[in-house]
Design a protein around this motif. Sequence first.
Motif, short mmCIF file in Angstrom:
data_model
loop_
_atom_site.label_atom_id
_atom_site.label_comp_id
_atom_site.label_asym_id
_atom_site.label_seq_id
_atom_site.Cartn_x
_atom_site.Cartn_y
_atom_site.Cartn_z
N PRO A 30 -8.19 -3.65 -1.43
CA PRO A 30 -8.87 -3.38 -0.16
C PRO A 30 -8.08 -2.39 0.69
CG PRO A 30 -7.90 -5.58 -0.18
CD PRO A 30 -7.76 -5.05 -1.56
N ASP A 31 -8.79 -1.69 1.56
CA ASP A 31 -8.14 -0.66 2.37
C ASP A 31 -7.01 -1.22 3.23
OD1 ASP A 31 -9.78 1.22 1.29
OD2 ASP A 31 -10.99 1.56 3.09
N ASP A 32 -7.15 -2.42 3.76
CA ASP A 32 -6.09 -3.00 4.59
C ASP A 32 -4.80 -3.15 3.80
OD1 ASP A 32 -7.80 -3.13 6.70
OD2 ASP A 32 -8.14 -5.30 6.61
N THR A 33 -4.92 -3.54 2.53
CA THR A 33 -3.74 -3.67 1.67
C THR A 33 -3.14 -2.30 1.39
OG1 THR A 33 -4.66 -5.65 0.64
CG2 THR A 33 -2.90 -4.52 -0.54
N LEU A 34 -3.99 -1.31 1.14
CA LEU A 34 -3.50 0.04 0.88
C LEU A 34 -2.77 0.60 2.09
CD1 LEU A 34 -6.59 1.50 -1.01
CD2 LEU A 34 -4.36 0.97 -2.00
N ILE A 35 -3.30 0.39 3.27
CA ILE A 35 -2.66 0.87 4.50
C ILE A 35 -1.27 0.25 4.65
CG2 ILE A 35 -2.76 0.79 7.03
CD1 ILE A 35 -5.88 0.90 6.62
N ASP A 36 -1.18 -1.04 4.36
CA ASP A 36 0.12 -1.72 4.44
C ASP A 36 1.11 -1.13 3.43
OD1 ASP A 36 1.71 -4.02 5.52
OD2 ASP A 36 1.68 -4.62 3.42
N ILE A 37 0.63 -0.83 2.23
CA ILE A 37 1.50 -0.22 1.22
C ILE A 37 1.92 1.18 1.65
CG2 ILE A 37 1.53 0.68 -1.15
CD1 ILE A 37 -0.25 -1.73 -1.91
N PHE A 38 0.98 1.96 2.15
CA PHE A 38 1.32 3.31 2.62
C PHE A 38 2.36 3.26 3.74
CE2 PHE A 38 -3.25 4.80 1.47
CZ PHE A 38 -2.90 4.86 0.12
N ARG A 39 2.28 2.24 4.55
CA ARG A 39 3.18 2.12 5.70
C ARG A 39 4.58 1.66 5.28
NH1 ARG A 39 -0.06 -0.67 9.00
NH2 ARG A 39 -0.66 1.17 10.23
N ASN A 40 4.68 0.84 4.23
CA ASN A 40 5.94 0.16 3.98
C ASN A 40 6.60 0.42 2.63
OD1 ASN A 40 5.98 -1.44 6.49
ND2 ASN A 40 4.14 -2.41 5.63
N ALA A 41 5.84 0.74 1.60
CA ALA A 41 6.41 0.79 0.25
C ALA A 41 7.24 2.06 0.03
CB ALA A 41 5.31 0.70 -0.80
N CYS A 42 8.49 1.86 -0.40
CA CYS A 42 9.39 2.98 -0.66
C CYS A 42 10.33 2.59 -1.79
CB CYS A 42 10.18 3.33 0.60
SG CYS A 42 11.25 4.77 0.42
N GLY A 43 10.51 3.51 -2.74
CA GLY A 43 11.36 3.22 -3.88
C GLY A 43 12.35 4.34 -4.17
N LYS A 44 12.78 4.40 -5.39
CA LYS A 44 13.82 5.34 -5.84
C LYS A 44 13.46 6.79 -5.54
CE LYS A 44 16.10 6.70 -10.19
NZ LYS A 44 16.15 6.41 -11.65
N TYR A 45 12.20 7.15 -5.71
CA TYR A 45 11.78 8.53 -5.51
C TYR A 45 11.02 8.76 -4.21
CZ TYR A 45 13.15 9.21 -10.37
OH TYR A 45 13.87 9.28 -11.55
N GLY A 46 11.02 7.77 -3.32
CA GLY A 46 10.34 7.95 -2.04
C GLY A 46 9.19 6.96 -1.87
N THR A 47 8.32 7.28 -0.92
CA THR A 47 7.26 6.35 -0.55
C THR A 47 6.01 6.55 -1.40
OG1 THR A 47 6.26 7.84 1.09
CG2 THR A 47 8.08 6.44 1.84
N THR A 48 5.20 5.49 -1.45
CA THR A 48 3.89 5.61 -2.08
C THR A 48 3.03 6.64 -1.36
OG1 THR A 48 3.88 3.34 -2.95
CG2 THR A 48 1.74 4.35 -2.57
N LEU A 49 3.14 6.68 -0.03
CA LEU A 49 2.35 7.64 0.75
C LEU A 49 2.71 9.07 0.38
CD1 LEU A 49 0.31 8.31 2.93
CD2 LEU A 49 2.15 8.08 4.63
N ASP A 50 4.00 9.38 0.29
CA ASP A 50 4.40 10.73 -0.09
C ASP A 50 3.91 11.08 -1.49
OD1 ASP A 50 5.63 11.25 2.30
OD2 ASP A 50 7.66 10.82 1.59
N TYR A 51 3.93 10.09 -2.36
CA TYR A 51 3.42 10.29 -3.73
C TYR A 51 1.93 10.63 -3.70
CZ TYR A 51 1.89 8.89 -8.43
OH TYR A 51 1.31 8.85 -9.67
N LEU A 52 1.17 9.90 -2.89
CA LEU A 52 -0.27 10.17 -2.74
C LEU A 52 -0.49 11.58 -2.21
CD1 LEU A 52 -3.32 9.40 -2.43
CD2 LEU A 52 -2.70 8.53 -0.16
N LEU A 53 0.23 11.94 -1.14
CA LEU A 53 0.04 13.24 -0.52
C LEU A 53 0.46 14.37 -1.46
CD1 LEU A 53 1.30 12.44 3.09
CD2 LEU A 53 -1.06 12.51 2.27
#
Length: 201
Positions: free
Chosen positions: A148-171
């Motif tokens: 769901p979009d609410d879950t995706l927004i939370d992931i975009f806001r918070n998830a970050c790993g070895k190569y950076g954030t999920t949001l940066d990966y998407l963009l």
Amino acid sequence: MTSHPANHPRHPANQLAKVRAEWGGARELWIFGYASLIWRPEFDAVEQRPATVYGYHRALEMRSTINRGTPECSGLVFALVSGGSCRGMAYRMDPERANDELDRLWDREMPTGVYDPKWLPCRTPQGTVQALAFTLSRKSPSHVGPLPDDTLIDIFRNACGKYGTTLDYLLGTAASLRGCGIVDREIERLVALAREHALAA
């Protein structure tokens, strides 16, 4: 992520041996890129072509607990999941370096054997080529399915790993696809969703 014993068919070394045997080494080696392999390929291709694969689609449905997230706050990366079609890029390796490039690619994509590597027909303007693609089974524990979009927004806001954030990966994926003349409506919807919530410029 699941690890497999050395004698298991899904152990990365055994999967590589299978793919290498299927390829044979005599014909040209093509790789199908659909996300980060387009904007961070880490291999040297001598030719690239726009390509379309039928029977699989690009989906932000693969859990990432290292590269774009952590075990405590998992992120997401794109995977090639069955159903639909996918526009991407087909890359031809230099025949003299194909074996080495395949090893490099395997080290990057298959450290845990999570993908199901498949040889897929890729339709290009110059004709169809058989290319190696890294698909993800819906039965894989790493496949999360549509979220769901609410879950995706939370992931975009918070998830970050070895190569950076999920949001940066998407963009990054969205920008690279646009640069190749590929419009993915679901990706553009996700980018708009992030912007709507002031997560992306």
